[in-house]
Write a protein that holds these residues in place. Structure first.
Motif, short mmCIF file in Angstrom:
data_model
loop_
_atom_site.label_atom_id
_atom_site.label_comp_id
_atom_site.label_asym_id
_atom_site.label_seq_id
_atom_site.Cartn_x
_atom_site.Cartn_y
_atom_site.Cartn_z
N ALA A 243 -7.39 -10.12 0.06
CA ALA A 243 -6.65 -8.88 0.32
C ALA A 243 -7.20 -7.75 -0.54
O ALA A 243 -7.47 -6.65 -0.06
CB ALA A 243 -5.16 -9.09 0.06
N LEU A 244 -7.40 -8.02 -1.83
CA LEU A 244 -7.90 -6.98 -2.74
C LEU A 244 -9.29 -6.52 -2.33
O LEU A 244 -9.63 -5.34 -2.49
CB LEU A 244 -7.93 -7.51 -4.18
N LEU A 245 -10.10 -7.43 -1.81
CA LEU A 245 -11.48 -7.07 -1.44
C LEU A 245 -11.53 -6.38 -0.09
O LEU A 245 -12.61 -6.11 0.45
CB LEU A 245 -12.37 -8.32 -1.48
N GLY A 246 -10.36 -6.05 0.47
CA GLY A 246 -10.32 -5.25 1.70
C GLY A 246 -10.60 -6.06 2.95
O GLY A 246 -10.95 -5.51 4.00
N ASP A 248 -8.39 -8.19 4.44
CA ASP A 248 -7.13 -8.71 4.98
C ASP A 248 -6.23 -7.50 5.24
O ASP A 248 -5.43 -7.12 4.38
CB ASP A 248 -6.50 -9.68 3.96
N GLU A 249 -6.37 -6.95 6.44
CA GLU A 249 -5.71 -5.68 6.74
C GLU A 249 -4.19 -5.78 6.56
O GLU A 249 -3.56 -6.70 7.06
CB GLU A 249 -6.05 -5.24 8.17
N TYR A 250 -3.65 -4.81 5.84
CA TYR A 250 -2.22 -4.76 5.52
C TYR A 250 -1.72 -6.05 4.86
O TYR A 250 -0.53 -6.36 4.91
CB TYR A 250 -1.38 -4.45 6.77
N CYS A 251 -2.66 -6.80 4.26
CA CYS A 251 -2.29 -8.05 3.56
C CYS A 251 -1.57 -9.02 4.48
O CYS A 251 -0.76 -9.84 4.02
CB CYS A 251 -1.42 -7.76 2.33
N PHE A 254 -2.22 -12.70 3.65
CA PHE A 254 -1.58 -13.03 2.38
C PHE A 254 -0.08 -13.23 2.59
O PHE A 254 0.51 -14.23 2.18
CB PHE A 254 -1.84 -11.90 1.37
N ILE A 255 0.53 -12.26 3.28
CA ILE A 255 1.98 -12.32 3.50
C ILE A 255 2.34 -13.53 4.38
O ILE A 255 3.31 -14.24 4.13
CB ILE A 255 2.47 -11.00 4.15
N LEU B 166 -1.62 -2.00 -2.84
CA LEU B 166 -2.51 -2.61 -1.85
C LEU B 166 -1.83 -2.75 -0.49
O LEU B 166 -2.50 -2.73 0.55
CB LEU B 166 -2.93 -3.99 -2.37
N SER B 167 -0.52 -2.84 -0.50
CA SER B 167 0.19 -3.07 0.77
C SER B 167 0.08 -1.86 1.70
O SER B 167 0.17 -1.99 2.91
CB SER B 167 1.66 -3.40 0.50
N SER B 170 -5.59 -0.47 1.76
CA SER B 170 -6.48 -1.61 1.60
C SER B 170 -7.67 -1.28 0.70
O SER B 170 -8.39 -2.16 0.27
CB SER B 170 -6.97 -2.12 2.96
N LEU B 173 -8.18 -1.50 -4.47
CA LEU B 173 -9.07 -2.08 -5.49
C LEU B 173 -10.38 -1.32 -5.58
O LEU B 173 -10.83 -0.99 -6.67
CB LEU B 173 -9.36 -3.56 -5.20
N ILE B 199 -0.49 -2.26 -8.22
CA ILE B 199 -1.34 -2.74 -7.12
C ILE B 199 -0.58 -3.70 -6.19
O ILE B 199 -0.84 -3.75 -5.00
CB ILE B 199 -2.63 -3.39 -7.68
N LEU B 203 4.62 -6.21 -2.20
CA LEU B 203 4.12 -7.48 -1.69
C LEU B 203 4.90 -8.65 -2.28
O LEU B 203 5.46 -8.53 -3.38
CB LEU B 203 2.64 -7.65 -2.05
#
Lengths: 269, 269
Positions: A243-246, A248-251, A254-255, B166-167, B170, B173, B199, B203
């Motif tokens: 997610a941090l590395l961009g 995973d859109e809108y996380c 992750f969610i 981040l949420s 994107s 970071l 960050i 989330l």
């Protein structure tokens, strides 16, 4: 991230006994647990003497394929055994592994040439693991020449730049990440993978080193790893890094992994 | 890594009550726990109404200084209050924080000009947090011009490039790491710092995002953080990242933190 679940490996004592006793339930349990945790491939490594290795792999692969639909990562120090085990697999998986050592590539590449099988390729040769980035990249170029010769597309290769132990080489990470960046820049569709345990060899609290390593390796372009997907903390950091590395859109991934209970704090009973 | 311990903050409910009740024992406990965990500075933020903030900080700082020899990071949204609280400190610490908003810098920099005090400077101004790296670096250049004017050496500045959530972005970071790399390239002796919670705002399983963030931010050159040093997992990843990034010869600091029981798995009772 392409996750290759590492738990079915006869060198792990509990798994070694399960193999010796033909305990299919335990093997099936490990296959299911890794599938539920989000693995993309199930690594299968017998770790038995070579005379019974192919038969053991046949049994293991059969048990795994009854437990999960995931493809198999056929893992053996003997490429001959790997090649013998491929027909047991219902669908194309990954051969783990070749390198520029001996005739490994010339044994595996012709067999998988006209298939959809992938292959892990380690950046070492008969002289061992090169100690500089430059020489690892030379080994890589020799592998790519072979891949071209056998018409294996870069997207089917999982290059392992080989992390050495940080305790004896403070450049262990930079060697890995520099090789990874150079390879990804030249072949964007190629995969970079790694086992997570070498880097922390000889150190205490190894999980911490492995966890920080996966985050930093992903930052450099690693897009696959051979790991235990049932390790919640490791998997959580993997999704967080993605997610941090961009990537995973809108996380959402992750969610979603959190909602499925695969990462994050466990609900109190 | 310069660790600024964040736990003495009145916006944390348990700490807010301790402040309201003048519970010196709890404040001293937090100061000691962070000292034992490896903090370099103890952040002290009253989070009370402005009319009693300076008096509250005087009390808090006194309690902390009786509990630990560590220097104080004087934390207030009001730079006027920060400046008033500096004389309570026995030794130079860090002012937290200024930015290019209003007259913050012109209030703080003249007071600390001829001292050894450090200062956190956020890359924002009266228009808020810039949404591009370029505009953050413009704010940075304006801060450096002020620092030069007041003859404050870059090594006394803790630049916070400001991580957004981040949420909703994107690129949170990459914005942080690109600003960090650019600043460190130009001023190698400057410090880069960050709070870890922005960050992950909005989330679930926020700790995972914070943990992966600190590893990736350190990779970009962040050399300080405002965090909870008693969080074993976070501190463990911090030491692991430091070792992996080649900043801990033979992993001596990592091994030593483990031997002191500050990181890694807790021994079973």
């Amino acid at each position: 991230m392409i996750i290759i679940g590492e738990k079915i490996n006869g060198s792990i004592p509990r798994v070694g006994s399960a193999i010796a006793q033909k305990d299919a339930d335990w093997i099936a349990h490990l296959a299911k647990a890794q599938t539920d945790a989000g693995a993309d491939y199930i690594d299968v490594c017998a770790s038995v003497e070579e005379s019974i290795e192919t038969d053991t792999l046949a049994w293991l692969i059969d048990v795994v394929q009854q437990a999960t639909d995931l493809p198999i990562c056929v893992d053996s120090p003997s490429v001959r055994t790997c090649v013998e085990a491929l027909p047991f697999c219902k669908k194309p998986g990954i051969v783990n592994s070749v390198s520029m050592e001996g005739n490994k590539i010339d044994t595996v590449f012709p067999v998988i040439a006209d298939t959809a099988w992938g292959c892990v390729a380690l950046l070492c040769d008969e002289k061992g693991i090169p100690t500089t980035v430059e020489r690892r990249l030379e080994v890589f170029e020799r592998i790519m020449k072979k891949a071209e010769e056998y018409q294996i597309d870069p997207s089917r290769l999982y290059i392992d730049p080989l992390a050495v132990s940080l305790s004896t080489d403070s450049g262990a990470l930079s060697m890995f990440t520099e090789a990874t960046s150079a390879i990804k820049a030249k072949y964007p569709s190629i995969h970079i993978t790694s086992g997570l345990s070498n880097i922390s060899f000889g150190l205490p609290a190894r999980k911490l080193i492995n966890q920080a390593f996966i985050v930093l390796a992903m930052n450099a372009g690693m897009d696959s790893a051979i790991l235990d997907p049932t390790s919640r903390e490791l998997l959580g950091l993997l999704y967080a890094a993605k997610a941090l590395l961009g990537d995973d859109e809108y996380c959402m991934e992750f969610i979603s992994a959190y909602r499925q209970g695969r990462i994050g704090p466990l609900a109190k009973a």
